[in-house]
Enzyme design. Structure first.
Site, PDB file in Angstrom:
ATOM      1  N   GLU A   1       0.855  -1.183   0.000  1.00  0.00           N
ATOM      2  CA  GLU A   1       0.000   0.000   0.000  1.00  0.00           C
ATOM      3  C   GLU A   1       0.886   1.225   0.000  1.00  0.00           C
ATOM      4  OE1 GLU A   1      -1.039  -2.108   2.836  1.00  0.00           O
ATOM      5  OE2 GLU A   1      -2.741  -2.982   1.782  1.00  0.00           O
TER       6      GLU A   1
ATOM      7  N   TYR B   1       7.619   2.252  -7.562  1.00  0.00           N
ATOM      8  CA  TYR B   1       7.005   0.923  -7.640  1.00  0.00           C
ATOM      9  C   TYR B   1       6.583   0.592  -9.074  1.00  0.00           C
ATOM     10  CZ  TYR B   1       6.866   1.334  -2.539  1.00  0.00           C
ATOM     11  OH  TYR B   1       7.200   1.494  -1.223  1.00  0.00           O
TER      12      TYR B   1
HETATM   13  C1  LIG Z   1      10.334   6.593  -2.060  1.00  0.00           C
HETATM   14  C2  LIG Z   1      11.795   6.517  -1.630  1.00  0.00           C
HETATM   15  C3  LIG Z   1      11.988   5.298  -0.728  1.00  0.00           C
HETATM   16  C4  LIG Z   1      12.681   6.380  -2.873  1.00  0.00           C
HETATM   17  O1  LIG Z   1      14.040   6.239  -2.451  1.00  0.00           O
HETATM   18  P1  LIG Z   1      15.268   6.683  -3.375  1.00  0.00           P
HETATM   19  O2  LIG Z   1      16.492   6.164  -2.740  1.00  0.00           O
HETATM   20  O3  LIG Z   1      15.196   8.127  -3.672  1.00  0.00           O
HETATM   21  O4  LIG Z   1      14.927   5.820  -4.680  1.00  0.00           O
HETATM   22  P2  LIG Z   1      15.815   5.692  -5.996  1.00  0.00           P
HETATM   23  O5  LIG Z   1      16.982   6.583  -5.915  1.00  0.00           O
HETATM   24  O6  LIG Z   1      16.064   4.252  -6.201  1.00  0.00           O
HETATM   25  O7  LIG Z   1      14.808   6.181  -7.101  1.00  0.00           O
HETATM   26  C5  LIG Z   1      14.135   7.434  -6.982  1.00  0.00           C
HETATM   27  C6  LIG Z   1      14.438   8.348  -8.159  1.00  0.00           C
HETATM   28  O8  LIG Z   1      15.805   8.603  -8.287  1.00  0.00           O
HETATM   29  C7  LIG Z   1      16.257   8.284  -9.627  1.00  0.00           C
HETATM   30  N1  LIG Z   1      17.583   7.693  -9.496  1.00  0.00           N
HETATM   31  C8  LIG Z   1      17.861   6.429  -9.172  1.00  0.00           C
HETATM   32  N2  LIG Z   1      19.189   6.245  -9.117  1.00  0.00           N
HETATM   33  C9  LIG Z   1      19.761   7.437  -9.376  1.00  0.00           C
HETATM   34  C10 LIG Z   1      21.115   7.904  -9.455  1.00  0.00           C
HETATM   35  N3  LIG Z   1      22.149   7.084  -9.246  1.00  0.00           N
HETATM   36  N4  LIG Z   1      21.311   9.224  -9.706  1.00  0.00           N
HETATM   37  C11 LIG Z   1      20.271  10.053  -9.923  1.00  0.00           C
HETATM   38  N5  LIG Z   1      18.979   9.658  -9.884  1.00  0.00           N
HETATM   39  C12 LIG Z   1      18.733   8.378  -9.624  1.00  0.00           C
HETATM   40  C13 LIG Z   1      15.278   7.316 -10.136  1.00  0.00           C
HETATM   41  O9  LIG Z   1      15.182   7.357 -11.543  1.00  0.00           O
HETATM   42  C14 LIG Z   1      14.014   7.798  -9.477  1.00  0.00           C
HETATM   43  O10 LIG Z   1      13.456   8.868 -10.205  1.00  0.00           O
HETATM   44  P3  LIG Z   1      11.902   8.932 -10.525  1.00  0.00           P
HETATM   45  O11 LIG Z   1      11.170   8.500  -9.267  1.00  0.00           O
HETATM   46  O12 LIG Z   1      11.654  10.359 -10.873  1.00  0.00           O
HETATM   47  O13 LIG Z   1      11.686   8.001 -11.675  1.00  0.00           O
HETATM   48  C15 LIG Z   1      12.225   7.802  -0.890  1.00  0.00           C
HETATM   49  O14 LIG Z   1      11.921   8.912  -1.691  1.00  0.00           O
HETATM   50  C16 LIG Z   1      11.584   7.966   0.472  1.00  0.00           C
HETATM   51  O15 LIG Z   1      12.081   7.488   1.483  1.00  0.00           O
HETATM   52  N6  LIG Z   1      10.445   8.701   0.503  1.00  0.00           N
HETATM   53  C17 LIG Z   1       9.744   8.961   1.753  1.00  0.00           C
HETATM   54  C18 LIG Z   1       9.201   7.695   2.343  1.00  0.00           C
HETATM   55  C19 LIG Z   1       8.272   6.982   1.409  1.00  0.00           C
HETATM   56  O16 LIG Z   1       7.486   7.610   0.734  1.00  0.00           O
HETATM   57  N7  LIG Z   1       8.345   5.643   1.390  1.00  0.00           N
HETATM   58  C20 LIG Z   1       7.466   4.815   0.614  1.00  0.00           C
HETATM   59  C21 LIG Z   1       6.250   4.538   1.420  1.00  0.00           C
HETATM   60  S1  LIG Z   1       5.187   3.377   0.602  1.00  0.00           S
END
Ligand SMILES: CC(C)(COP(=O)(O)OP(=O)(O)OC[C@H]1O[C@@H](n2cnc3c(N)ncnc32)[C@H](O)[C@@H]1OP(=O)(O)O)[C@@H](O)C(=O)NCCC(=O)NCCS
Length: 149
Positions: A107, A119
């Protein structure tokens, strides 16, 4: 950055991040403790760390049957966009495959486009809405599913 299993000693850092990222529905130390009390066959909690600094965590519940559930996924904001969320999610999905599960469900808050995109990019499809799922905010949850076979 490396991934390893979560330990009790990680708890203070995790709870702090939890309150920062999910101010309206943060898990409490008691909720994490209840998860730790589950046998390891029923759960997997991972942390991501850089050196000795915790930068993210994620958890999955295996309740038996065919479906595994992603229960939490979080990365410290200063490290967003570097692939940590992807690494954590990939490790959980791989473990579900290894344990013979047929599908992964989760969810996500309807107002969280960043997580929903992550996701979708990893093969999850949006299959339903749970109205008012998050309390006390009353925000809807989007239910997402990934078939493993
Ligand atoms: C959602 C969450 C877990 C994503 O974590 P993250 O480490 O930023 O995820 P990633 O880096 O793997 O991917 C996120 C974005 O970064 C980009 N990205 C991935 N690797 C990258 C890199 N090496 N350099 C630059 N950008 C990158 C991805 O393309 C992605 O972009 P998009 O979403 O616009 O397509 C994080 O934003 C978070 O903790 N949010 C708050 C808590 C939350 O919402 N959790 C989920 C609850 S269900």
């Amino acid at each position: 950055m490396r991934l390893r299993e979560m330990r009790r000693a990680d708890m203070s850092g995790i709870v702090a991040l939890e309150q920062e990222l999910f101010p309206e529905d943060a898990w409490t130390p008691e909720m994490f403790a209840a998860e730790f009390a589950q046998p390891s066959a029923r759960r997997l909690y991972l942390v991501a760390e850089e050196g000795t600094t915790l930068i993210g965590y994620a958890g999955m519940m295996f309740t038996g049957g065919s479906q595994a559930d992603v229960v939490t996924l979080a990365v410290t904001p200063a490290r967003w966009g570097e692939g940590t969320g992807t690494a954590l999610l990939t490790a959980l999905v791989r473990e579900a495959e290894k344990r013979g599960y047929e599908e992964v469900l989760l969810e996500v808050r309807e107002d969280n486009p960043r997580a929903r995109r992550l996701y979708l990019r990893h093969g999850f499809a949006e299959i339903g809405i749970r109205r008012g799922y998050y309390q006390p905010s009353g925000v809807d949850a989007v239910v997402m599913r990934k078939a493993l076979r």
